[in-house]
Motif scaffolding. Structure first.
Motif, PDB file in Angstrom:
ATOM      1  N   GLY A   1      -4.580   0.925  -3.007  1.00 25.02           N
ATOM      2  CA  GLY A   1      -5.203   1.449  -1.811  1.00 25.02           C
ATOM      3  C   GLY A   1      -5.772   0.479  -0.803  1.00 25.02           C
ATOM      4  N   GLU A   2      -5.680  -0.827  -1.052  1.00 23.80           N
ATOM      5  CA  GLU A   2      -6.376  -1.776  -0.187  1.00 23.80           C
ATOM      6  C   GLU A   2      -5.481  -2.514   0.805  1.00 23.80           C
ATOM      7  OE1 GLU A   2      -9.597  -2.227   0.189  1.00 23.80           O
ATOM      8  OE2 GLU A   2     -10.057  -0.679  -1.264  1.00 23.80           O
ATOM      9  N   GLY A   3      -4.200  -2.259   0.807  1.00 22.74           N
ATOM     10  CA  GLY A   3      -3.317  -2.872   1.793  1.00 22.74           C
ATOM     11  C   GLY A   3      -3.158  -4.374   1.638  1.00 22.74           C
ATOM     12  N   TYR A   4      -2.874  -4.836   0.417  1.00 21.79           N
ATOM     13  CA  TYR A   4      -2.705  -6.272   0.171  1.00 21.79           C
ATOM     14  C   TYR A   4      -1.308  -6.735   0.582  1.00 21.79           C
ATOM     15  CZ  TYR A   4      -7.069  -6.146  -2.392  1.00 21.79           C
ATOM     16  OH  TYR A   4      -8.387  -6.006  -2.714  1.00 21.79           O
ATOM     17  N   ASP A   5      -1.211  -8.021   0.899  1.00 26.21           N
ATOM     18  CA  ASP A   5       0.078  -8.639   1.223  1.00 26.21           C
ATOM     19  C   ASP A   5       0.758  -9.212  -0.009  1.00 26.21           C
ATOM     20  OD1 ASP A   5      -0.150  -8.330   4.146  1.00 26.21           O
ATOM     21  OD2 ASP A   5      -1.806  -9.750   3.942  1.00 26.21           O
ATOM     22  N   LEU A   6      -0.007  -9.435  -1.084  1.00 26.78           N
ATOM     23  CA  LEU A   6       0.537 -10.013  -2.309  1.00 26.78           C
ATOM     24  C   LEU A   6      -0.383  -9.689  -3.473  1.00 26.78           C
ATOM     25  CD1 LEU A   6       2.580 -11.934  -3.767  1.00 26.78           C
ATOM     26  CD2 LEU A   6       1.017 -13.813  -3.204  1.00 26.78           C
ATOM     27  N   LEU A   7       0.242  -9.399  -4.623  1.00 28.05           N
ATOM     28  CA  LEU A   7      -0.498  -9.206  -5.866  1.00 28.05           C
ATOM     29  C   LEU A   7      -0.114 -10.316  -6.836  1.00 28.05           C
ATOM     30  CD1 LEU A   7       0.157  -5.373  -6.431  1.00 28.05           C
ATOM     31  CD2 LEU A   7      -1.662  -6.434  -5.065  1.00 28.05           C
ATOM     32  N   ILE A   8      -1.108 -10.987  -7.398  1.00 26.72           N
ATOM     33  CA  ILE A   8      -0.883 -11.975  -8.466  1.00 26.72           C
ATOM     34  C   ILE A   8      -1.469 -11.353  -9.732  1.00 26.72           C
ATOM     35  CG2 ILE A   8      -1.380 -14.292  -9.318  1.00 26.72           C
ATOM     36  CD1 ILE A   8      -1.618 -15.225  -6.443  1.00 26.72           C
ATOM     37  N   VAL A   9      -0.619 -11.086 -10.712  1.00 28.88           N
ATOM     38  CA  VAL A   9      -1.014 -10.246 -11.845  1.00 28.88           C
ATOM     39  C   VAL A   9      -0.730 -10.942 -13.170  1.00 28.88           C
ATOM     40  CG1 VAL A   9      -0.706  -7.996 -12.954  1.00 28.88           C
ATOM     41  CG2 VAL A   9      -0.472  -8.198 -10.468  1.00 28.88           C
TER      42      VAL A   9
ATOM     43  N   PRO B   1       4.658  -7.349  -2.508  1.00 29.50           N
ATOM     44  CA  PRO B   1       5.234  -8.348  -3.420  1.00 29.50           C
ATOM     45  C   PRO B   1       4.291  -8.653  -4.579  1.00 29.50           C
ATOM     46  CG  PRO B   1       5.543  -9.013  -1.140  1.00 29.50           C
ATOM     47  CD  PRO B   1       4.637  -7.818  -1.116  1.00 29.50           C
ATOM     48  N   VAL B   2       4.866  -8.844  -5.767  1.00 28.90           N
ATOM     49  CA  VAL B   2       4.097  -9.108  -6.982  1.00 28.90           C
ATOM     50  C   VAL B   2       4.577 -10.398  -7.632  1.00 28.90           C
ATOM     51  CG1 VAL B   2       3.519  -8.302  -9.306  1.00 28.90           C
ATOM     52  CG2 VAL B   2       3.676  -6.668  -7.424  1.00 28.90           C
TER      53      VAL B   2
ATOM     54  N   LEU C   1       6.926 -15.835  -0.991  1.00 29.64           N
ATOM     55  CA  LEU C   1       6.836 -14.376  -1.001  1.00 29.64           C
ATOM     56  C   LEU C   1       6.286 -13.854   0.317  1.00 29.64           C
ATOM     57  CD1 LEU C   1       5.557 -13.809  -4.644  1.00 29.64           C
ATOM     58  CD2 LEU C   1       7.796 -13.171  -3.736  1.00 29.64           C
ATOM     59  N   GLY C   2       5.342 -14.594   0.894  1.00 30.55           N
ATOM     60  CA  GLY C   2       4.797 -14.202   2.185  1.00 30.55           C
ATOM     61  C   GLY C   2       5.833 -14.264   3.292  1.00 30.55           C
ATOM     62  N   ARG C   3       6.671 -15.299   3.268  1.00 30.02           N
ATOM     63  CA  ARG C   3       7.728 -15.416   4.287  1.00 30.02           C
ATOM     64  C   ARG C   3       8.707 -14.269   4.161  1.00 30.02           C
ATOM     65  NH1 ARG C   3       7.486 -20.875   2.807  1.00 30.02           N
ATOM     66  NH2 ARG C   3       9.363 -20.656   1.543  1.00 30.02           N
ATOM     67  N   ARG C   4       9.070 -13.939   2.942  1.00 27.51           N
ATOM     68  CA  ARG C   4      10.039 -12.870   2.745  1.00 27.51           C
ATOM     69  C   ARG C   4       9.485 -11.533   3.212  1.00 27.51           C
ATOM     70  NH1 ARG C   4      12.369 -11.925  -3.136  1.00 27.51           N
ATOM     71  NH2 ARG C   4      10.457 -10.735  -3.451  1.00 27.51           N
ATOM     72  N   ALA C   5       8.207 -11.296   2.914  1.00 27.80           N
ATOM     73  CA  ALA C   5       7.595 -10.023   3.302  1.00 27.80           C
ATOM     74  C   ALA C   5       7.478  -9.884   4.804  1.00 27.80           C
ATOM     75  CB  ALA C   5       6.214  -9.904   2.659  1.00 27.80           C
ATOM     76  N   SER C   6       7.390 -11.024   5.516  1.00 29.28           N
ATOM     77  CA  SER C   6       7.192 -10.971   6.969  1.00 29.28           C
ATOM     78  C   SER C   6       8.479 -11.072   7.762  1.00 29.28           C
ATOM     79  CB  SER C   6       6.251 -12.115   7.404  1.00 29.28           C
ATOM     80  OG  SER C   6       6.842 -13.379   7.133  1.00 29.28           O
ATOM     81  N   ARG C   7       9.623 -11.163   7.066  1.00 32.79           N
ATOM     82  CA  ARG C   7      10.887 -11.235   7.798  1.00 32.79           C
ATOM     83  C   ARG C   7      11.125  -9.958   8.593  1.00 32.79           C
ATOM     84  NH1 ARG C   7      14.193 -13.443   2.579  1.00 32.79           N
ATOM     85  NH2 ARG C   7      13.347 -15.553   2.586  1.00 32.79           N
ATOM     86  N   PRO C   8      11.524 -10.069   9.852  1.00 29.70           N
ATOM     87  CA  PRO C   8      11.729  -8.866  10.655  1.00 29.70           C
ATOM     88  C   PRO C   8      12.922  -8.052  10.164  1.00 29.70           C
ATOM     89  CG  PRO C   8      12.528 -10.804  11.829  1.00 29.70           C
ATOM     90  CD  PRO C   8      11.811 -11.312  10.595  1.00 29.70           C
ATOM     91  N   VAL C   9      12.775  -6.756  10.229  1.00 28.52           N
ATOM     92  CA  VAL C   9      13.861  -5.848   9.879  1.00 28.52           C
ATOM     93  C   VAL C   9      14.705  -5.586  11.113  1.00 28.52           C
ATOM     94  CG1 VAL C   9      14.430  -3.534   9.079  1.00 28.52           C
ATOM     95  CG2 VAL C   9      12.501  -4.783   8.055  1.00 28.52           C
ATOM     96  N   GLN C  10      15.974  -5.888  11.042  1.00 25.40           N
ATOM     97  CA  GLN C  10      16.846  -5.738  12.198  1.00 25.40           C
ATOM     98  C   GLN C  10      17.324  -4.302  12.356  1.00 25.40           C
ATOM     99  OE1 GLN C  10      17.289  -8.232  14.335  1.00 25.40           O
ATOM    100  NE2 GLN C  10      15.960  -9.482  13.059  1.00 25.40           N
ATOM    101  N   ASP C  11      17.817  -3.729  11.277  1.00 26.50           N
ATOM    102  CA  ASP C  11      18.337  -2.369  11.317  1.00 26.50           C
ATOM    103  C   ASP C  11      17.582  -1.530  10.298  1.00 26.50           C
ATOM    104  OD1 ASP C  11      20.459  -2.879  13.201  1.00 26.50           O
ATOM    105  OD2 ASP C  11      21.455  -3.969  11.587  1.00 26.50           O
ATOM    106  N   THR C  12      17.101  -0.368  10.740  1.00 27.41           N
ATOM    107  CA  THR C  12      16.382   0.509   9.827  1.00 27.41           C
ATOM    108  C   THR C  12      17.308   1.063   8.752  1.00 27.41           C
ATOM    109  OG1 THR C  12      14.821   1.137  11.558  1.00 27.41           O
ATOM    110  CG2 THR C  12      14.991   2.598   9.668  1.00 27.41           C
TER     111      THR C  12
END
Length: 225
Positions: free
Chosen positions: A42-50, A74-75, A115-126
């Motif tokens: 529920g907290e809107g994290y950009d990455l989980l380290i578990v 991303p985990v 992992l941060g770079r991958r998560a922030s890559r722009p989506v070209q086509d939905t």
């Protein structure tokens, strides 16, 4: 990035949090699986380290639960369980990367950044379409000939990568780097195993095969000729 560290060893958690904060990240900590699950959902994290071995709810169950709830954060698993079966189980549960303790902080930081770079890559086509196969990146759904196909997290990432390069041959190294963010060979058959499962779901029972093995080169997803 806003990062959640779920680690029951206080000294390890403090060490990770301090290092990540020095790099400019915002870091929260949870000392057990139940608290980690509550925050992750529920907290809107950009990455989980578990950690894998946690009191309350173990790491595998935590990740499976958040993935089942539709959380695609991303985990990174960080654990002493370094056997082949352990790594495969972690990735199958929905983790994006796996680092074994003891670890060098420089490597942890590099994986966090990747992992941060991958998560922030722009989506070209939905929506990606090849022949009668459609993948919706926003809804996280896959259909073929109007029939829904249920995929695990890594299977979805694998299909998304193949469809985004439809008609092109992609190598095992390309898949390891772009689907798993492995910039080394983990010496496992993780690519082959996931590809076999994906082909079974995407091609089996349909009129034409879309995913093909290119002997000595890799794989290609293409429309029937």
């Amino acid at each position: 990035m806003k990062i959640l560290v779920v680690e029951d060893d206080a000294s390890t958690a403090d060490y990770i949090a301090r290092g990540l904060k020095e790099q400019g990240h915002v870091v929260d900590k949870a000392a057990n699986g139940r608290d980690g699950l509550f925050l992750a959902a529920g907290e809107g994290y950009d990455l989980l380290i578990v950690d894998r071995m946690l009191p309350g709810v173990d790491g595998l169950k935590l990740v499976k639960t958040v993935r089942g709830a539709g959380v695609e954060t991303p985990v990174l698993f960080l654990t002493t369980l370094g056997g082949l079966d352990d790594r495969v189980a972690g990735l199958e549960a929905g983790a994006d990367d796996y680092l074994v303790k003891p670890f060098a902080f420089a490597e942890l930081a590099a994986r966090v950044n990747a992992l941060g770079r991958r998560a922030s890559r722009p989506v070209q086509d939905t929506v990606l379409r090849v022949h009668d196969l459609a993948l919706d990146r926003l809804k996280r759904t896959v259909e073929r000939a109007g029939q829904p196909i249920t995929l695990q997290n890594q299977e979805f990432r694998l299909l998304e990568y193949l469809m985004s390069r439809a008609g092109e041959v992609v190598t095992r190294t390309m898949l390891l780097e772009n689907v798993w963010d492995f910039h080394f060979d983990p010496k496992t058959n993780i690519v082959e195993t996931h590809m076999s499962r994906l082909r079974g779901k995407v091609d089996r029972g349909f009129d034409a095969e879309l995913i093909h093995t290119v002997r000595g080169a890799g794989y290609v997803l293409r429309a029937p000729r």
